[in-house]
Design a protein around this motif. Structure first.
Motif, short mmCIF file in Angstrom:
data_model
loop_
_atom_site.label_atom_id
_atom_site.label_comp_id
_atom_site.label_asym_id
_atom_site.label_seq_id
_atom_site.Cartn_x
_atom_site.Cartn_y
_atom_site.Cartn_z
N GLU A 12 0.66 -1.23 0.16
CA GLU A 12 -0.19 0.29 -0.19
C GLU A 12 0.81 1.31 0.21
O GLU A 12 0.63 1.94 -0.61
N LEU A 13 1.81 1.22 1.27
CA LEU A 13 3.23 2.48 0.86
C LEU A 13 2.74 2.61 -0.66
O LEU A 13 3.81 3.57 -1.31
N ALA A 14 3.68 1.60 -1.13
CA ALA A 14 3.71 1.17 -3.07
C ALA A 14 3.16 1.82 -3.51
O ALA A 14 3.44 2.75 -5.06
N LYS A 15 2.15 1.34 -3.38
CA LYS A 15 1.07 2.13 -4.16
C LYS A 15 0.80 4.20 -4.43
O LYS A 15 0.42 4.33 -4.68
N ARG A 16 1.01 4.06 -2.97
CA ARG A 16 0.42 5.31 -2.68
C ARG A 16 1.43 6.44 -3.32
O ARG A 16 1.56 7.58 -3.57
N ALA A 17 3.04 6.05 -3.09
CA ALA A 17 4.80 6.66 -3.72
C ALA A 17 3.70 6.59 -5.62
O ALA A 17 4.39 7.36 -5.95
N ALA A 18 3.33 5.52 -5.78
CA ALA A 18 2.83 5.43 -7.51
C ALA A 18 1.51 6.45 -7.70
O ALA A 18 2.14 7.29 -8.97
N GLU A 19 1.82 6.58 -7.01
CA GLU A 19 0.12 7.67 -7.58
C GLU A 19 0.50 8.81 -7.03
O GLU A 19 0.26 9.90 -7.80
N ALA A 20 1.03 9.57 -6.71
CA ALA A 20 2.16 10.71 -6.02
C ALA A 20 2.94 10.94 -6.88
O ALA A 20 3.39 12.09 -7.49
N ALA A 21 3.73 10.07 -7.28
CA ALA A 21 4.78 10.26 -8.86
C ALA A 21 4.15 10.50 -9.82
O ALA A 21 4.87 11.25 -10.61
N GLY A 22 2.39 9.80 -9.88
CA GLY A 22 2.72 10.18 -11.39
C GLY A 22 0.58 10.05 -11.88
O GLY A 22 0.30 10.13 -10.86
N ASP A 23 0.40 9.65 -12.46
CA ASP A 23 -0.98 9.57 -12.97
C ASP A 23 -1.18 8.02 -12.48
O ASP A 23 -0.60 7.49 -11.64
N ALA A 24 -2.38 7.97 -12.75
CA ALA A 24 -3.47 6.54 -12.36
C ALA A 24 -2.97 4.78 -11.95
O ALA A 24 -2.66 4.52 -11.64
N HIS A 25 -2.46 5.52 -13.58
CA HIS A 25 -1.46 3.43 -14.15
C HIS A 25 -0.19 3.74 -13.67
O HIS A 25 0.31 2.52 -14.37
N THR A 26 0.86 4.84 -13.05
CA THR A 26 2.04 4.38 -12.71
C THR A 26 1.57 3.19 -12.25
O THR A 26 1.67 3.15 -10.95
N GLN A 27 3.01 2.43 -12.33
CA GLN A 27 2.94 1.71 -11.14
C GLN A 27 4.51 1.20 -10.24
O GLN A 27 5.71 2.05 -11.36
N CYS A 28 4.41 1.38 -8.99
CA CYS A 28 6.00 0.75 -8.74
C CYS A 28 6.87 0.09 -8.78
O CYS A 28 6.21 -1.27 -9.10
N VAL A 29 8.68 -0.41 -9.14
CA VAL A 29 8.67 -1.81 -9.84
C VAL A 29 9.84 -2.07 -8.93
O VAL A 29 9.81 -3.35 -9.04
N GLN A 30 10.53 -0.78 -7.92
CA GLN A 30 11.42 -1.46 -7.26
C GLN A 30 11.24 -0.73 -6.20
O GLN A 30 10.77 0.70 -5.84
#
Length: 513
Positions: A12-30
């Motif tokens: 969930e923290l990685a998901k929050r980071a991805a949302e904060a970094a870009g749009d809704a389709h951005t995914q955290c890969v590392q």
């Protein structure tokens, strides 16, 4: 370790980071974990397009729930957008662990470019180091462009008060404006949290004057001494038979003298008592710079536990200028060692290195004297007896009550020379101690000095394996344990003269076997 254990949902923290970094389709890969600090878990999140952001979750020992995170976020916003300091931009955050899917408080912020100053500082010559110091001094001056009408820590108004009118800001021309977005609330400073203080209930502010703030510190220490389950262990002294041993009654006696003297100890120049926001831990790990031009500061991180304090409480040299040698005062350069030619090559290198460090600290003071007179006046006040007495009093829960009481005895002789006493018409010394009390204090001081000498010897024995704040690197853990066990046996053998004393020393030994 227990105080640094925190449980949360990393996905969930990685998901929050991805949302904060870009749009809704951005995914955290590392996800990469940074080395543990004292109070937080920090991570570097990399997205599929290469974007990186930093996330942090506080440990239980970081501070009071909600307040520590809420204050850090508001502080970074204020210093970045109002004071022109390159603090990280906060992209997402939550100070309510039970109200978010991560299951912990967190902050997601931009990744600062450049490198930590610590990585290149040892390689810089004194000219480049001075340019870095000038850059830091520039930020200190910008922090002084705005003062506050209260003392405490900074928050968004909506995070601590309902229907708040905000806080009063005072500009360099003494004009006062209202800032509705921000408010001054309870202090999140480490001295309000560490050594068991966090678990106790007492008034953490805010306060409306320097005298009120300093009075509250004495009350804080008194409440903690009286209510804490077990008195904390000193980090500067070993206690046992043959040395001074602290007690609640001795600490209470010391703290009862503090409010009687306080108003006479405060500076007569009220300009250095004004409330300012300052970075709490300005060392080389928290400063990011351009490698090729290290005086170009790209970011200053770790604003956790920042406080709005009297300027004279902030006005120490940046930690990156600290050195293991005599403190620098005035604006004159230090003297070069007279016996330099008589030293061997290794000792000459050591002496020259210390001289350059002391010279840099002296240059910082001279530069401050030239460009920031108000800050320099605050630095000068820190070298007075008045400041020393206030500084000793604010940590009496931990140690120093014997030395504090001894300073009270000495203070009577110089009382009439203190500027604060003269400003109040030279009233009589407000503390009366009997001859028996004075004799007992002197005996306590002798034992306290012996205990500090034992701790210094212990620290010297361990060298780099010394457990700073109870922590040692993993590869030095076994060595530190072995050296401490050896030191315990030697100390008890030297100090204990009976079986009862050996048992007492063993019980009071502050390190695990």
């Amino acid at each position: 370790m227990a105080m640094r254990h925190t449980r949360f949902n990393m996905n969930e923290l990685a998901k929050r980071a991805a949302e904060a970094a870009g749009d809704a389709h951005t995914q955290c890969v590392q996800v990469e974990k940074f080395s543990d600090g004292m109070f937080n878990k920090s991570f570097l999140f990399t997205m599929q397009d290469g974007t990186q952001v930093v996330g942090k979750a506080p440990n239980p020992n970081a501070g009071l729930a909600h307040y520590t995170t809420a204050s850090e976020v508001a502080t970074m916003d204020f210093v970045r957008n109002r004071l022109g300091t390159p603090a990280p931009k906060v992209l997402a955050w939550s100070s309510k662990a039970k109200e978010n899917p991560v299951g912990a408080e967190y902050i997601i912020m931009e990744k600062i470019a450049g490198v930590q100053l610590e990585e290149i500082w040892p390689k810089l010559d004194i000219k480049d180091r001075l340019e870095v110091v000038k850059a830091i001094s520039g930020y200190q001056k910008s922090w002084m462009s705005t003062s506050f009408a209260q003392y405490g820590s900074l928050y968004y108004s909506s995070d601590i008060f309902e229907n708040s009118e905000g806080c009063s800001l005072i500009g360099e021309n003494e004009s006062e404006t209202r800032e509705p977005r921000f408010a001054v609330g309870p202090s999140t400073g480490r001295e309000f949290l560490d050594d068991g203080r966090m678990e106790l209930n007492f008034d953490r502010g805010p306060r409306s004057s320097a005298e009120q703030y300093k009075t509250a510190i004495g009350l804080r220490e008194l409440i903690c001494v009286q209510e804490i389950t077990k008195l904390p262990q000193s980090s500067i002294s070993l206690y046992g038979p043959g040395t001074y041993y602290p007690s609640r009654s001795q600490k209470v006696a010391a703290l009862n003298t503090y409010p009687r003297m306080l108003k006479f100890l405060l500076p007569t120049d009220t300009s250095i008592s004004s409330s300012f926001l300052w970075h709490p831990d300005l060392h080389a790990e928290n400063i990011f710079v351009t490698p090729e031009r290290p005086w170009q500061v790209l970011g200053i991180i770790d604003w956790q536990s920042s406080e709005l304090l009297p300027l004279f409480d902030h006005a120490r040299q940046p930690y990156l200028l600290d050195h293991d040698g005599p403190p620098i005062s005035g604006i004159d350069p230090p003297a070069f060692p007279q016996n330099y030619d008589q030293l061997d090559s290794a000792e000459q290198d050591k002496a020259q290195s210390l001289y350059l460090k002391m010279s840099l600290a002296a240059l910082y003071r001279r530069y401050t004297y030239t460009t920031n007179e108000r800050l320099y006046k605050a630095m000068e006040f820190r070298e007075t007896t008045s400041f020393d007495m206030m500084l000793l009093a604010q940590n009496l829960l931990i140690d120093g009550e014997a030395l504090y009481q001894s300073r009270v005895l000495d203070l009577e002789g110089e009382w009439s020379s203190l500027p604060g006493v003269q400003a109040y018409g030279n009233p009589p010394f407000p503390v009366q101690l009997s001859a028996d009390e004075a004799a007992s204090i002197e005996q306590d001081v002798s034992g306290s000095i012996k205990g500090m000498e034992l701790m210094r010897d212990l620290r010297k024995l361990l060298g780099e394996a010394w457990p700073e704040k109870g922590v040692v690197p993993h590869d030095q853990y076994d060595q530190a344990k072995a050296l401490l066990k050896q030191a315990k046996m030697e100390t008890i053998g030297r100090m204990a003269h009976s079986e009862d004393e050996r048992v007492a020393w063993s019980k009071s030994w502050p390190f695990d076997d």
